[in-house]
Design an enzyme around this catalytic site. Structure first.
Site, PDB file in Angstrom:
ATOM      1  CD  GLU A   1      -3.049  -1.084   2.223  1.00 56.20           C
ATOM      2  OE1 GLU A   1      -4.106  -1.704   2.054  1.00 56.20           O
ATOM      3  OE2 GLU A   1      -2.787  -0.437   3.269  1.00 56.20           O
TER       4      GLU A   1
ATOM      5  CD  GLU B   1      -4.711  -5.608   2.374  1.00 57.62           C
ATOM      6  OE1 GLU B   1      -5.468  -4.839   3.025  1.00 57.62           O
ATOM      7  OE2 GLU B   1      -3.473  -5.532   2.419  1.00 57.62           O
TER       8      GLU B   1
END
Length: 880
Positions: A457, A554
């Site tokens: 991320e 995710e």
């Protein structure tokens, strides 16, 4: 092949088989704190916290508020020490080395009171030449510095500009500046875990002595050449050459089952110590490939590599070699802008079904072989084929990857950088380069690893500006990002491993990200790459909430672990949803409220029972698990049915990895496996929604659809049975059977389509509130799917939903127990629980529309009487 034999044949750890003696220093050591007021026995491999707990000086670190109470342990500087006698004649050996496979994390090493080196990276091995200081009897000390204090010092020394985030959110109760230390990022806290910045020797430490030459590492990689249609194994070995003269000899590679024997002459120079070999597999021998779980066998071959060198030196290595190809396909899609993003294994497109892996404990000495086996077996038992090893934890131990190889679990391997920006000083980069080189060489022989990802991320963190960087300073951080992940990590990966794809971050836009200078304009784009998606506010039963992306790596919702798991680390005063303990254990901001918000959208909260507040707490726990399971079911089934279609330019979804698989402690989290491995309701749901043959039901504009989703390798003639039940009766009101369907291999197709109004009209007496739809697939070969269901209304609006009286009879068949269940009415979310007795059921959390039998597989010996005493059953109406 038995598991223990497989593990013995596995290639690593990095300390290789040597001709000279190898003496492990694992076992009993001493540990003392900074001012010497505490000194106690310690075990290596191990941690300070574990030593203190084992001696009774502290409670279980996970008990109640001990993550705060024991913060002093991480802030102190501890010293590990041992004395040992060399069990061989030192005069016979030219060189002696001290080798650490893992030190956590910052330590000065003194050998016989001489400083021989330092460590500052948890993720690499260390080797020190002690030839000139070693004696028959020796002392060894590791003087650790607090990781918290070290990280703070490194941050303070970085004066040119800030490197955020400085500290975690207040709810995480963690430590600051974790991005300045090469250590498990979650050890300073995370939104699902505690802050335990540990100190210790977390892997093996040993003395190795040798003459002539020493094998420092050996790694290999099977490569398939499309042109010649043949397999070659690239082998690389690195030697420490002691001899002043060149060392000649031969290397013999044998893979008997592939009728492969190859001998090469080699010569080792003092300055040229790396040997590279190409072993060609005969084309006239059939090579069985390694396949992911559910798609074929995990065939591997025993390989031996023997170096026979001058002076009679023989170094032999045994390994398991697997053959498989992996491709990341990014190509145009008809009817859609952007590019595909999916994996082919051995040329076959594979839908990634699975979850995300975090460290199984804050203290790795507690992660036993038994626990690893239990957790990873639970992955394949739930029909998963993929785990993403998340970038804020650790590169897992060798046994983890060996088990993934054996079980057919594909691994998406992040490098250990997560949700932060990082410095790019020369010393930091040098440490990272050693780490990445060490880990790629260690891990690349494992067929289970299908992709390297530079970080978790961090691309999106920069583009969306999570850390509120001044826009005028953004170029500095963009440059640092490219320096770290592209010019360093990617460069090493491409040099060391040509067999797998590399992406710089997750989520990413893949080649689009590369074209845009490695930080995409929209890293969350659903037309490229992979996506992370979270939404705790909108109704999770509404599938239109979710992104029709190429691959979702995710997504998730929280729930609480079962009471039997919480009970071990709490006291009676903690057992309510709004207790100090419940608030303390929740590390995700507003998390407890968000869970209840989703629960209340479709379920009734239990009435406060003043006479039995514990029962209220247990019912709320149950409802959070129901909510989590139902939310992720809806979302995952949306991704599964989107694999074969493009709608409004979106679709071709080829992966669903929910967040997260496992827990690091006993607390609310996104996990489907509780700390220790107990299955939450979500994990039982995953077993069904990841089944190889699955019917998926949903509504769109008042029309009810059933898709057939196949992970099978050939087409099947399929029969679909759709039934409607009143809540109060086990007898179906009506059924529809369609027996003229062909479900295509690896596709999702529409099998049933009918307006809900017509469905209800055909089933007289049914309304949205009074009936529930169930459906299943069967084939001419009696292959059955799980029975799936669709609620026509929120269950808090259901009418005629009566309290079911569910009874059980338990019998034993060998090592397995049979639970025969009878019910008086349709019962949603039937939950069977046997408290702390470890094991799993064949099914759980199900919609009970008929009497049935469920198996219980214990993980330790138990008895019918013990099970009966611990057994409880809950269904939704029990909470009313």
């Amino acid at each position: 092949m038995h598991l223990h034999l497989l593990l013995l044949l596995a290639l690593f750890p990095a300390g290789c088989v040597v001709a000279g003696p190898s003496y492990s220093l694992r076992g009993s050591w001493r540990v003392s704190n900074g001012n010497g007021s505490l000194e106690l026995p310690a075990t290596v491999p191990g941690y300070v916290h574990s030593a203190l707990h084992q001696r009774g000086l502290i409670q279980d670190p996970y008990y109640r508020f001990n993550d705060l109470n024991y913060r002093w342990i991480s802030l102190d500087n501890w010293t590990y020490s041992t004395e040992f006698k060399i069990p061989f004649n030192l005069s016979e050996w030219q060189r002696v080395k001290l080798i650490f496979d893992g030190v956590d994390t910052v330590a000065k090493i003194l050998f016989n009171d001489v400083t021989i080196g330092k460590t500052d990276n948890m993720f690499t091995g260390y080797s020190f030449d002690v030839t000139n200081v070693v004696k028959d009897v020796n002392s060894l000390k590791l003087r650790f510095q607090s990781a918290v204090q070290y990280a703070k010092q490194q941050s303070t020394a970085h004066t040119r500009y800030r490197v955020p985030p400085e500290c975690p959110p207040v709810e995480q109760k963690g430590e600051c500046h974790v991005n300045f230390i090469r250590k498990a990022q979650c050890s300073f806290s995370w939104d699902w875990g505690p802050s335990f910045p540990s100190q210790g020797i977390w892997k093996d430490v040993r003395i190795e002595a040798y003459n002539i030459a020493h094998l420092d590492y050996l790694t290999f990689l099977p490569i398939y050449d499309n042109t010649s249609q043949a397999w070659t194994i690239e082998i690389e070995a690195s030697f420490d050459v002691v001899s002043s003269e060149p060392v000649g000899g031969q290397v013999n590679v044998a893979i008997p089952k592939l009728k492969t024997w190859q001998t090469n002459d080699i010569e080792l120079q003092r300055d040229q110590r790396i040997v590279k070999l190409l072993v060609k597999i005969r084309k006239d021998v059939a090579v069985e490939t390694w396949w992911p779980h559910g798609h074929g066998n995990q065939t591997g071959y025993n390989m031996t590599i023997l170096f026979a060198l001058d002076g009679g030196l023989k170094i032999e290595k045994a390994a398991k070699v697997y053959f498989r190809t992996v491709q990341l396909i990014e190509e145009d899609i008809k009817g859609s802008p952007g590019l595909s993003f999916y994996f082919k294994i051995n040329g076959l497109p594979i839908f990634l079904k699975g979850s995300n892996w975090i460290p199984a404990d804050s203290f790795q000495d507690k992660v036993t072989s038994e626990l690893l086996q239990r957790l990873l077996q639970s992955v394949v038992d739930a029909n998963m084929n993929t785990l993403r090893v998340w970038g804020g934890g650790i590169y897992e131990q060798d046994e983890f990857y060996a088990l993934c190889d054996e079980l057919g679990i594909m691994v998406w391997q992040d490098f250990m950088f997560a949700s932060a920006l990082y410095p790019t000083e020369q010393g930091f980069l040098e440490s990272v380069r050693k780490e990445v080189t060490y880990q790629v060489r260690r891990l690349k022989p494992h067929p289970s690893i299908i992709i390297w990802s530079g970080n978790n991320e961090n691309e999106v963190a920069l583009r969306v500006n999570w850390f509120h960087v001044n826009p005028s300073d953004m170029k500095t951080y963009f440059d640092d990002y490219v320096t770290l992940y592209v010019k360093n990590i990617r460069e090493i990966v491409l040099s060391e491993d040509k067999s797998r794809p590399f992406i710089a971050s997750s989520p990413t836009n893949g080649v689009k990200t590369m074209e845009e200078g490695w930080i995409s304009q929209d890293p969350y784009s659903i037309q490229y790459g992979d996506t992370h998606f979270y939404d705790y506010i909108n109704d999770c039963w509404n599938w239109k909430t979710f992104p029709k992306a190429r691959l979702v790596s995710e997504y998730g919702y929280q729930s609480w672990p079962s009471f039997s798991t919480l009970e071990k680390v709490s006291s009676r005063e903690d057992w309510s949803y709004n207790s100090h303990f419940s608030l303390h254990r929740q590390h995700h901001g507003n998390g407890n409220h968000e869970m209840l918000h989703q629960v209340k959208l479709h379920f009734k909260l239990p009435q406060r029972m003043r006479t039995d507040p514990l029962r209220t707490f247990k019912y709320i726990i149950y409802l959070t698990q129901v909510m989590q399971a139902q939310c992720i079911k809806t979302e995952t089934e949306f991704y599964m049915r989107s694999r074969s279609e493009i709608v409004d330019g979106r679709g071709h979804t080829m992966g669903a990895l929910y967040w997260q698989l496992n827990d690091i402690w006993q607390a609310p989290s996104w996990a489907s496996l509780e700390y220790g491995g107990k299955w939450k309701m979500l994990h039982y749901f995953a077993q069904r929604f990841f089944a190889p043959l699955l019917p998926v039901g949903f509504e769109d504009e008042g029309v009810f659809y059933v898709y057939g989703v196949s992970d099978l390798h050939r087409d099947y003639h399929t029969k679909l049975t759709v039934s409607l039940h009143r809540w109060s009766s086990l007898k179906p009101v009506c059924s529809f059977v369609n027996s003229s369907i062909v479900i295509k291999a690896g596709e999702a197709v529409v099998l049933f389509k009918k307006p809900v109004s017509k469905l209800l009209l055909r089933c007289r007496g049914c309304t949205r509130e009074t009936c529930v739809v169930s459906f299943y697939l069967s084939t001419d070969k009696e292959l059955f799917s799980p029975t799936n269901y669709h609620f026509l209304s929120s269950l808090k609006a259901a009418k005629g939903l009566v309290k079911a009286n569910i009874t059980v009879n338990i019998s034993q068949q060998g090592d397995v127990f049979v639970f025969d269940l009878k019910t008086t009415a349709v019962a949603p979310f039937v939950w069977l629980d046997v408290g702390s007795i470890p094991g799993r059921f064949s099914d759980n959390g199900f919609l009970m529309i008929k009497n049935c039998s469920v198996l219980f597989y214990p993980w330790r010996p138990t008895s019918k009487s013990e099970l009966l005493q611990a057994f409880s059953v809950t269904s939704l109406t029990d909470t009313y």
